[in-house]
Scaffold this active site. Structure first.
Site, PDB file in Angstrom:
ATOM      1  N   VAL A 183       0.828  -1.202   0.000  1.00 28.95           N
ATOM      2  CA  VAL A 183       0.000   0.000   0.000  1.00 28.95           C
ATOM      3  C   VAL A 183       0.870   1.264   0.000  1.00 28.95           C
ATOM      4  CG1 VAL A 183      -1.939  -1.138   1.181  1.00 28.95           C
ATOM      5  CG2 VAL A 183      -0.151  -0.077   2.558  1.00 28.95           C
ATOM      6  N   HIS A 204      -4.525  -4.474  -2.123  1.00 31.58           N
ATOM      7  CA  HIS A 204      -4.920  -4.152  -0.741  1.00 31.58           C
ATOM      8  C   HIS A 204      -5.072  -2.654  -0.512  1.00 31.58           C
ATOM      9  CE1 HIS A 204      -3.263  -8.352   0.636  1.00 31.58           C
ATOM     10  NE2 HIS A 204      -4.453  -8.416   0.073  1.00 31.58           N
ATOM     11  N   CYS A 250     -14.519   7.836   3.512  1.00 32.84           N
ATOM     12  CA  CYS A 250     -15.478   8.147   4.575  1.00 32.84           C
ATOM     13  C   CYS A 250     -16.297   6.899   4.902  1.00 32.84           C
ATOM     14  CB  CYS A 250     -16.397   9.279   4.122  1.00 32.84           C
ATOM     15  SG  CYS A 250     -17.691   9.636   5.319  1.00 32.84           S
ATOM     16  N   CYS A 300     -19.484  15.202   4.867  1.00 33.08           N
ATOM     17  CA  CYS A 300     -20.560  14.814   5.796  1.00 33.08           C
ATOM     18  C   CYS A 300     -20.093  14.709   7.248  1.00 33.08           C
ATOM     19  CB  CYS A 300     -21.190  13.491   5.350  1.00 33.08           C
ATOM     20  SG  CYS A 300     -20.209  12.049   5.837  1.00 33.08           S
ATOM     21  N   THR A 335       7.011 -11.923  -0.715  1.00 36.42           N
ATOM     22  CA  THR A 335       5.754 -12.153   0.008  1.00 36.42           C
ATOM     23  C   THR A 335       5.818 -13.505   0.708  1.00 36.42           C
ATOM     24  OG1 THR A 335       3.346 -12.365  -0.165  1.00 36.42           O
ATOM     25  CG2 THR A 335       4.605 -13.058  -2.099  1.00 36.42           C
ATOM     26  N   ALA A 358      15.546  -9.026  -2.857  1.00 34.27           N
ATOM     27  CA  ALA A 358      15.019  -8.502  -4.118  1.00 34.27           C
ATOM     28  C   ALA A 358      15.925  -7.425  -4.706  1.00 34.27           C
ATOM     29  CB  ALA A 358      13.614  -7.937  -3.891  1.00 34.27           C
TER      30      ALA A 358
HETATM   31  C1  BJW Z   1      12.246 -10.208   1.316  1.00 35.29           C
HETATM   32  C2  BJW Z   1      13.185  -9.308   1.707  1.00 35.29           C
HETATM   33  C3  BJW Z   1      13.961  -8.788   0.699  1.00 35.29           C
HETATM   34  C4  BJW Z   1      12.079  -9.941   3.533  1.00 35.29           C
HETATM   35  N1  BJW Z   1      13.751  -9.189  -0.533  1.00 35.29           N
HETATM   36  N2  BJW Z   1      11.979 -10.658   0.126  1.00 35.29           N
HETATM   37  C5  BJW Z   1      -8.160 -18.979   2.806  1.00 35.29           C
HETATM   38  C6  BJW Z   1      -7.445 -19.695   3.760  1.00 35.29           C
HETATM   39  C7  BJW Z   1      -7.170 -19.127   5.008  1.00 35.29           C
HETATM   40  C8  BJW Z   1      -7.613 -17.831   5.325  1.00 35.29           C
HETATM   41  C9  BJW Z   1      -8.316 -17.126   4.370  1.00 35.29           C
HETATM   42  C10 BJW Z   1      -8.589 -17.709   3.144  1.00 35.29           C
HETATM   43  N3  BJW Z   1      -9.270 -16.804   2.405  1.00 35.29           N
HETATM   44  C11 BJW Z   1      -9.426 -15.680   3.138  1.00 35.29           C
HETATM   45  C12 BJW Z   1      -8.884 -15.848   4.350  1.00 35.29           C
HETATM   46  C13 BJW Z   1      -8.875 -14.866   5.466  1.00 35.29           C
HETATM   47  C14 BJW Z   1      -7.806 -13.826   5.339  1.00 35.29           C
HETATM   48  C15 BJW Z   1      -6.441 -14.491   5.308  1.00 35.29           C
HETATM   49  O1  BJW Z   1      -5.769 -14.553   4.299  1.00 35.29           O
HETATM   50  N4  BJW Z   1      -5.974 -14.944   6.452  1.00 35.29           N
HETATM   51  C16 BJW Z   1      -4.675 -15.632   6.549  1.00 35.29           C
HETATM   52  C17 BJW Z   1      -3.633 -14.698   7.178  1.00 35.29           C
HETATM   53  C18 BJW Z   1      -4.838 -16.881   7.370  1.00 35.29           C
HETATM   54  N5  BJW Z   1      -8.000 -12.968   4.151  1.00 35.29           N
HETATM   55  C19 BJW Z   1      -8.831 -11.936   4.155  1.00 35.29           C
HETATM   56  O2  BJW Z   1      -9.488 -11.644   5.140  1.00 35.29           O
HETATM   57  C20 BJW Z   1      -8.927 -11.129   2.862  1.00 35.29           C
HETATM   58  N6  BJW Z   1     -10.276 -10.879   2.507  1.00 35.29           N
HETATM   59  C21 BJW Z   1     -11.119 -11.835   2.141  1.00 35.29           C
HETATM   60  O3  BJW Z   1     -10.795 -12.992   2.121  1.00 35.29           O
HETATM   61  O4  BJW Z   1     -12.363 -11.368   1.776  1.00 35.29           O
HETATM   62  C22 BJW Z   1     -13.388 -12.313   1.521  1.00 35.29           C
HETATM   63  C23 BJW Z   1     -14.180 -12.393   2.792  1.00 35.29           C
HETATM   64  C24 BJW Z   1     -15.167 -11.472   2.989  1.00 35.29           C
HETATM   65  C25 BJW Z   1     -15.917 -11.554   4.135  1.00 35.29           C
HETATM   66  C26 BJW Z   1     -15.631 -12.530   5.091  1.00 35.29           C
HETATM   67  C27 BJW Z   1     -14.594 -13.440   4.884  1.00 35.29           C
HETATM   68  C28 BJW Z   1     -13.860 -13.371   3.712  1.00 35.29           C
HETATM   69  C29 BJW Z   1      -8.319  -9.750   3.033  1.00 35.29           C
HETATM   70  C30 BJW Z   1      -6.864  -9.781   3.321  1.00 35.29           C
HETATM   71  C31 BJW Z   1      -6.353  -8.347   3.558  1.00 35.29           C
HETATM   72  C32 BJW Z   1      -4.899  -8.306   3.999  1.00 35.29           C
HETATM   73  N7  BJW Z   1      -4.579  -7.001   4.442  1.00 35.29           N
HETATM   74  C33 BJW Z   1      -3.228  -6.674   4.869  1.00 35.29           C
HETATM   75  C34 BJW Z   1      -3.213  -5.229   5.404  1.00 35.29           C
HETATM   76  C35 BJW Z   1      -3.332  -4.226   4.247  1.00 35.29           C
HETATM   77  C36 BJW Z   1      -3.203  -2.830   4.699  1.00 35.29           C
HETATM   78  C37 BJW Z   1      -1.872  -2.557   5.327  1.00 35.29           C
HETATM   79  O5  BJW Z   1      -0.815  -2.677   4.665  1.00 35.29           O
HETATM   80  O6  BJW Z   1      -1.867  -2.218   6.495  1.00 35.29           O
HETATM   81  O7  BJW Z   1      -2.336  -6.787   3.749  1.00 35.29           O
HETATM   82  S1  BJW Z   1      -2.530  -7.828   6.032  1.00 35.29           S
HETATM   83  C38 BJW Z   1      -0.891  -7.779   5.396  1.00 35.29           C
HETATM   84  O8  BJW Z   1      -0.526  -9.077   4.836  1.00 35.29           O
HETATM   85  C39 BJW Z   1      -0.956  -6.820   4.199  1.00 35.29           C
HETATM   86  C40 BJW Z   1      -0.068  -7.509   3.199  1.00 35.29           C
HETATM   87  O9  BJW Z   1      -0.352  -7.029   1.902  1.00 35.29           O
HETATM   88  C41 BJW Z   1      -0.404  -8.962   3.400  1.00 35.29           C
HETATM   89  C42 BJW Z   1       0.624  -9.915   2.882  1.00 35.29           C
HETATM   90  O10 BJW Z   1       1.834  -9.797   3.576  1.00 35.29           O
HETATM   91  P1  BJW Z   1       3.200  -9.905   2.755  1.00 35.29           P
HETATM   92  O11 BJW Z   1       3.321  -8.778   1.820  1.00 35.29           O
HETATM   93  O12 BJW Z   1       3.341 -11.251   2.199  1.00 35.29           O
HETATM   94  O13 BJW Z   1       4.277  -9.621   3.933  1.00 35.29           O
HETATM   95  P2  BJW Z   1       4.920 -10.627   4.976  1.00 35.29           P
HETATM   96  O14 BJW Z   1       5.497  -9.812   6.075  1.00 35.29           O
HETATM   97  O15 BJW Z   1       3.983 -11.699   5.364  1.00 35.29           O
HETATM   98  O16 BJW Z   1       6.115 -11.348   4.170  1.00 35.29           O
HETATM   99  C43 BJW Z   1       7.276 -10.630   3.769  1.00 35.29           C
HETATM  100  C44 BJW Z   1       8.144 -11.556   2.937  1.00 35.29           C
HETATM  101  O17 BJW Z   1       9.231 -10.803   2.421  1.00 35.29           O
HETATM  102  C45 BJW Z   1       8.754 -12.728   3.701  1.00 35.29           C
HETATM  103  O18 BJW Z   1       8.540 -13.933   2.957  1.00 35.29           O
HETATM  104  C46 BJW Z   1      10.245 -12.410   3.757  1.00 35.29           C
HETATM  105  O19 BJW Z   1      11.081 -13.576   3.710  1.00 35.29           O
HETATM  106  C47 BJW Z   1      10.399 -11.577   2.506  1.00 35.29           C
HETATM  107  N8  BJW Z   1      11.523 -10.624   2.519  1.00 35.29           N
HETATM  108  N9  BJW Z   1      13.068  -9.151   3.106  1.00 35.29           N
HETATM  109  C48 BJW Z   1      12.770 -10.099  -0.814  1.00 35.29           C
HETATM  110  N10 BJW Z   1      14.909  -7.889   1.001  1.00 35.29           N
HETATM  111 ZN    ZN Z   2     -18.628  11.516   4.212  1.00 40.43          ZN
END
Ligand code: BJW
Ligand code: ZN
Length: 245
Positions: free
Chosen positions: A102, A118, A126, A150, A188, A231
Site C-alpha cells: 500500500v 490491498h 469516509c 458529511c 511475500t 530482491a
Molecule cells: C524479502 C526481503 C527482501 C524480507 N527481498 N523478500 C483462505 C485460507 C485461510 C484464510 C483465508 C482464506 N481466504 C481468506 C482468508 C482470510 C484472510 C487471510 O488470508 N488470512 C490468513 C492470514 C490466514 N483474508 C482476508 O481476510 C482477505 N479478505 C477476504 O478474504 O475477503 C473475503 C471475505 C469477505 C468476508 C468474510 C470473509 C472473507 C483480506 C486480506 C487483507 C490483507 N490485508 C493486509 C493489510 C493491508 C493494509 C496494510 O498494509 O496495512 O495486507 S494484512 C498484510 O498481509 C498486508 C499484506 O499485503 C499482506 C501480505 O503480507 P506480505 O506482503 O506477504 O508480507 P509478509 O510480512 O507476510 O512477508 C514478507 C516476505 O518478504 C517474507 O517472505 C520475507 O522472507 C520476505 N523478505 N526481506 C525479498 N529484502
Molecule cells: Zn462523508
C-alpha cells in the site's frame, strides 16, 4: 548462480509477465514487513490492527498505526528492486505489477501498470458517505480525519482482514495472471488470501513461477525457479542479464 541463469532463460522466452509483490520488496527501502522479526507494532500483530473490528473498537489506535506507516512510506525511497521492476516495463510486450503493498513505491519508481490489491495508504474513505479522496499530507492535520462532505469518520482505503478486495482491481489481476507466461513472485510470505491464490491461478494456467525471497515462501512449491536472495540484489541482476541475453 545457476538459478539466476534459469530465470533469465525463462524470462527471455516470455512476453506477458506479472510481477507479484509483497512487503519484502520494500524492506530494503527501510519499511518493515508484517511477519517475522520486527513485524510487530506496539506489541500488536497486524491481524489485530488491520481489521474492521479493531477500527470500530479504537479508530485512534488504528489511525496511529496508519499515520506512522504514511510517515515512513513518505520518507522512504524506491530501492533497486522497485527500479528494476519499473525497467522491466520496457523489456516485455506486457508487464503488470500486482502488488499487495500500500506504500506507492512501485508507482514512484516509474512502473506504469500497477494493480493495488490491498488499497493504498494515500487514499482515505469516509465510513458514512463512502467518499474517497487522495491525500498525501504527512502528517495528517487531525487524527482521526473527518469527511469534508458529511463529517463522518474517515478510514484508510486499505483492505483489512475479512474485507473484500476491490472488484475491478481483482478482476484485472485475475485476467493478467491467467494470461501470463511468467510470474515473478517477490517478497511475500504467500499466506494471505485471496491474493496468494493468484500465484496458484497463474501456475495452473501455464505460467512459469519464479520466486525471489531470501526464505522460501508458502508458495515456493509452485516455483519452477527459486532465487534465494534479497530482491534489491536479485532483480537488478536479472534485468542486467536479460538485457545481455
Ligand atoms: C524479502 C526481503 C527482501 C524480507 N527481498 N523478500 C483462505 C485460507 C485461510 C484464510 C483465508 C482464506 N481466504 C481468506 C482468508 C482470510 C484472510 C487471510 O488470508 N488470512 C490468513 C492470514 C490466514 N483474508 C482476508 O481476510 C482477505 N479478505 C477476504 O478474504 O475477503 C473475503 C471475505 C469477505 C468476508 C468474510 C470473509 C472473507 C483480506 C486480506 C487483507 C490483507 N490485508 C493486509 C493489510 C493491508 C493494509 C496494510 O498494509 O496495512 O495486507 S494484512 C498484510 O498481509 C498486508 C499484506 O499485503 C499482506 C501480505 O503480507 P506480505 O506482503 O506477504 O508480507 P509478509 O510480512 O507476510 O512477508 C514478507 C516476505 O518478504 C517474507 O517472505 C520475507 O522472507 C520476505 N523478505 N526481506 C525479498 N529484502
Ligand atoms: Zn462523508
Amino acid at each position: 548462480m545457476e538459478a539466476l541463469h534459469e530465470a533469465v532463460r525463462l524470462l527471455a522466452q516470455s512476453q506477458r509477465v506479472v510481477v507479484f509483490t509483497g512487503a519484502g520488496v520494500s524492506a530494503e527501502s527501510g519499511l518493515a514487513t508484517f511477519r517475522g522479526a520486527g513485524g510487530l507494532w506496539e506489541g500488536h500483530r497486524v491481524e489485530d490492527v488491520a481489521t474492521p473490528e479493531a477500527f470500530a473498537r479504537d479508530p485512534e489506535l488504528v489511525w496511529r498505526f496508519y499515520a506512522m506507516r504514511r510517515e515512513r512510506a513518505w520518507q522512504a525511497q524506491p530501492n533497486p528492486a522497485h527500479l528494476a521492476i519499473a525497467e522491466m516495463d520496457r523489456l516485455f510486450a506486457q508487464l503488470v505489477v500486482v502488488t499487495q503493498n500500500v506504500d506507492g513505491l512501485h508507482q514512484r519508481a516509474g512502473s506504469r501498470h500497477v494493480l493495488e490489491l490491498h488499497g493504498s495508504l494515500w487514499r482515505i474513505r469516509c465510513t458514512r458517505c463512502q467518499r474517497e479522496r487522495h491525500d498525501e499530507q504527512v502528517p495528517l492535520a487531525s487524527l482521526p480525519p473527518r469527511c469534508g462532505a458529511c463529517s463522518g469518520l474517515e478510514r484508510p482505503a486499505v483492505v483489512w482482514f475479512g474485507e473484500s478486495l476491490p472488484t475491478k482491481v481483482w478482476e484485472e489481476a485475475e485476467r493478467a495472471c491467467s494470461n501470463a507466461d511468467l510470474m515473478l513472485v517477490v517478497g511475500t510470505s504467500g499466506v494471505v488470501w485471496p491474493a496468494a491464490g493468484l500465484v496458484e491461478l497463474a501456475a495452473a494456467t501455464g505460467a512459469w513461477v519464479v520466486e525471489v525471497n531470501p526464505e522460501p515462501s508458502a508458495l515456493a512449491h509452485l516455483a519452477r525457479v527459486q532465487l534465494q536472495a534479497k530482491a534489491g540484489q536479485a532483480l537488478p541482476a536479472l534485468v542486467r542479464q536479460l538485457r545481455e541475453a
